[in-house]
Design an enzyme around this catalytic site. Structure first.
Site, short mmCIF file in Angstrom:
data_model
loop_
_atom_site.label_atom_id
_atom_site.label_comp_id
_atom_site.label_asym_id
_atom_site.label_seq_id
_atom_site.Cartn_x
_atom_site.Cartn_y
_atom_site.Cartn_z
N ASP A 16 17.23 12.34 -30.55
CA ASP A 16 18.25 11.63 -29.76
C ASP A 16 18.29 12.09 -28.30
O ASP A 16 17.48 12.93 -27.88
CB ASP A 16 19.62 11.68 -30.47
CG ASP A 16 20.31 13.03 -30.32
OD1 ASP A 16 19.81 13.90 -29.59
OD2 ASP A 16 21.38 13.21 -30.95
N ASP A 75 1.03 13.26 -38.12
CA ASP A 75 1.39 13.10 -39.54
C ASP A 75 1.22 11.68 -40.10
O ASP A 75 1.59 10.70 -39.44
CB ASP A 75 2.87 13.43 -39.76
CG ASP A 75 3.32 14.68 -39.05
OD1 ASP A 75 2.48 15.39 -38.51
OD2 ASP A 75 4.53 14.94 -39.03
N1 DQQ Z 1 5.49 16.24 -36.87
C1 DQQ Z 1 5.97 17.39 -37.57
C2 DQQ Z 1 7.21 16.87 -38.21
C3 DQQ Z 1 7.78 15.98 -37.17
C4 DQQ Z 1 6.56 15.32 -36.64
C5 DQQ Z 1 4.97 17.93 -38.53
C6 DQQ Z 1 6.62 15.00 -35.18
O1 DQQ Z 1 8.10 17.88 -38.58
O2 DQQ Z 1 8.69 15.04 -37.68
O3 DQQ Z 1 3.67 17.90 -38.04
O4 DQQ Z 1 5.48 14.30 -34.80
#
Ligand code: DQQ
Length: 559
Positions: free
Chosen positions: A130, A49
């Site tokens: 966590d 992301d």
């Molecule tokens: N990627 C997801 C999110 C999360 C992140 C979406 C983890 O919900 O925070 O692709 O890498």
């Protein structure tokens, strides 16, 4: 040097149409692997992301989900990578902004956003995983705000600021991805949305704070919908009813403003958006057209993109007064191949985003800075394309090309009648009407074959097909990657959507951005090592992800 072929195609139906094409291309003599050359990506390893994009002291900042330890996703080592740029095209990679270090984020620093507080004070809100694998929301601030590069970030001693507990009963493994915060001018409270789910209902939880440290959960969800599963990476922003100028998130309500909510649905891996009204008093979002309450038909909800494009995030660029959209494009190869080539995932070319004059959908267009990369202009004017024929576009042999093509369609009365049920599954319709399907009737397919190998064993097709609907003609647009690679381990999907253009009064236009390294295909391909082959396949497939239906739709709707 290898050669790519760009062909305008008109298959399986005999009639006349006129095509105009413009392409700009550029070659690179660097002997690199076959990575895309202009898409944002780290030097190596995994990326997903986009996080917290912003403009600060004259520089663009891009953070991203990154596994510094390898080319595949990791359950406990995701960090926030960080790069800066002057133009959103050329990037300089910096040290990681956030790494797992505290009990509240020791298993990963997951997605989040940045907010510019008054007097240019940037803050990051992000999700920490966590020690118990629970999801918490945390704050980080720059160590030195006078450093325009914002190299070092300090985690707040007050962390975690928001966490699931027995009182709020928030689902501890479905509570993540804080949005950019905005301030309510009537009460001075900051607001932020967190993606969540309750059973199979997707939810946006609203938290409010006076000081950015103490956050209180609002009693109502900001927006929710049944049977949609977890909502990841929410985004919320205002748009002008009239005009393409972007707005800061804290503009609140006012004359001539609508609001947009975007959610990323984990169950289907697509980004859906809604245009609606933000009720500042009740602090809820009311979409004009939400998820269908009766049969929850997702295909009727607007998407940013009908190819691969996920976990997207926008930011307001105050300098250029525009809203810019980033989105993640994941790999289509199997993990073993990603490990071999040493990287996985790119960001789509950033797009400017605004509300269409109809008020019913958003418009997107690649940021204008991309045009600086154009050179070696190739033009082809008013060619007649006969049914079943292909026209080679000479002069575009580079692995990077920015192609604009328009089709003027004649003999519209020959369009096939559209069965209303087909509207629900454009992807399937694209498959049935693909360029090599025998016995296709009606008007089309016609479009582009890009990155075609000389022997035509590999190519990617972007095409239109025109149907006759109830009252008007309906245009289907497809991007078919089924022949993009000879390696069938890859995800060779085909994508499609109905696009809102009127073929009687408008030309059908595509803009296609091709950005590979230059040295592949042709003679070279035959002698490539296995490693090179894998990279070659990747690069080819990568292009098709840029064949975003929405970007291509823009070419006409923009004007
Ligand atoms: N990627 C997801 C999110 C999360 C992140 C979406 C983890 O919900 O925070 O692709 O890498």
């Amino acid at each position: 040097m290898g050669t790519y072929w760009l062909l305008a195609m008109f298959s399986f139906f005999l009639f006349y149409g006129v095509a105009h094409i413009e392409a700009f291309h550029q070659t690179h003599s660097l002997n690199q692997t076959y990575k895309p050359s202009f898409h944002f990506q780290p030097h190596k390893n995994w990326m997903n992301d986009p996080n917290g994009p912003m403009r600060y002291k004259g520089l663009y900042h891009m953070f991203y989900q990154h596994n510094p330890k390898g080319a595949i996703w990791s359950n406990n080592s995701i960090v926030w990578g960080h790069s800066i740029s002057k133009d959103l095209v050329n990037w300089l990679s910096l040290q990681h902004a956030l790494i797992p270090s505290e009990s509240y984020d020791i298993n990963g620093c997951w997605s989040g956003s940045s907010t510019l507080l008054p007097n240019d004070k940037p803050k990051i809100l992000y999700t920490g995983i966590d020690i118990n694998q629970h999801q918490t929301q945390n704050l980080a601030i720059p160590k030195n705000v006078s450093d325009p590069l914002l190299r070092e970030w300090i985690k707040s001693p007050n962390n975690p600021l928001m966490e699931p507990n027995n009182v709020n009963k928030i689902n501890a493994t479905s509570f993540r991805d804080p949005t950019t915060a905005w301030i309510g001018h009537h009460d001075g409270f900051w607001r932020v949305l967190i993606g969540s789910q309750k059973k199979d209902k997707g939810i946006l939880i609203l938290f409010k704070s006076k000081d950015f440290f103490n956050w209180i959960q609002d009693k109502n969800p900001f927006y929710s919908a049944k049977n949609t599963g977890m909502w990841e990476c929410p985004d919320f922003f205002p748009v002008l009813i009239n005009g393409s100028i972007g707005l800061d998130i804290s503009i609140n309500n006012g004359y001539g403003i609508r609001h947009v909510v975007k959610v990323s649905l984990i169950d289907v891996s697509h980004d859906y958006y809604f245009i609606g009204t933000y009720d500042t008093i009740k602090d809820v979002f009311v979409p004009d057209k939400g998820f269908d309450k009766i049969n929850n038909e997702l295909s009727l909800v607007l998407r940013y993109d009908y190819g691969k494009f996920y976990a997207s995030k926008t930011f307001y660029d105050g300098e250029k007064k525009r809203r810019v959209l980033w989105g993640w494009i994941n790999e289509s190869s199997i993990q073993e191949d990603d490990v071999k080539k040493g990287w996985s995932g790119i960001q789509a070319i950033p797009r400017t985003l605004w509300l269409h004059k109809s008020g019913k959908q958003l418009i997107q267009w690649p940021i204008v800075e991309i045009e600086k990369l154009r050179s070696n202009h190739v033009n082809l004017h008013s060619k007649v394309l006969k049914g079943g024929k292909m026209l080679e576009i000479f002069g575009v042999t580079a692995a990077q090309a920015d192609v604009e093509i328009s089709f003027e369609v004649k003999e519209l009365e020959k369009a096939q009648v559209l069965d209303p049920s087909w509207k629900l599954d454009p992807q399937h319709l694209c498959k049935e009407n693909g360029s090599k399907v025998k016995g296709v009737v009606g008007l089309g397919p016609f479009g582009l074959l890009v990155l075609a190998s000389k022997d035509m064993k590999e190519y990617t097709t972007i095409f239109f097909k025109v149907f006759r609907g109830n009252k008007k003609h309906v245009v289907l647009m497809c991007c078919d990657t089924r022949r993009s690679s000879l390696n069938h381990n890859n995800d060779l999907a085909n994508y499609g959507a109905f696009v809102d253009v009127d073929p009687i009064n408008e030309e059908l236009s595509i803009r296609s951005l091709i950005t590979l390294w230059w040295r592949v295909l042709g003679h070279k391909e035959k002698h490539a090592s296995q490693q090179e082959f894998i990279q070659l396949w990747q690069s080819m497939i990568k292009h098709t992800f840029m064949c975003s239906i929405m970007e291509q739709l823009m070419l006409k709707s923009r004007s």
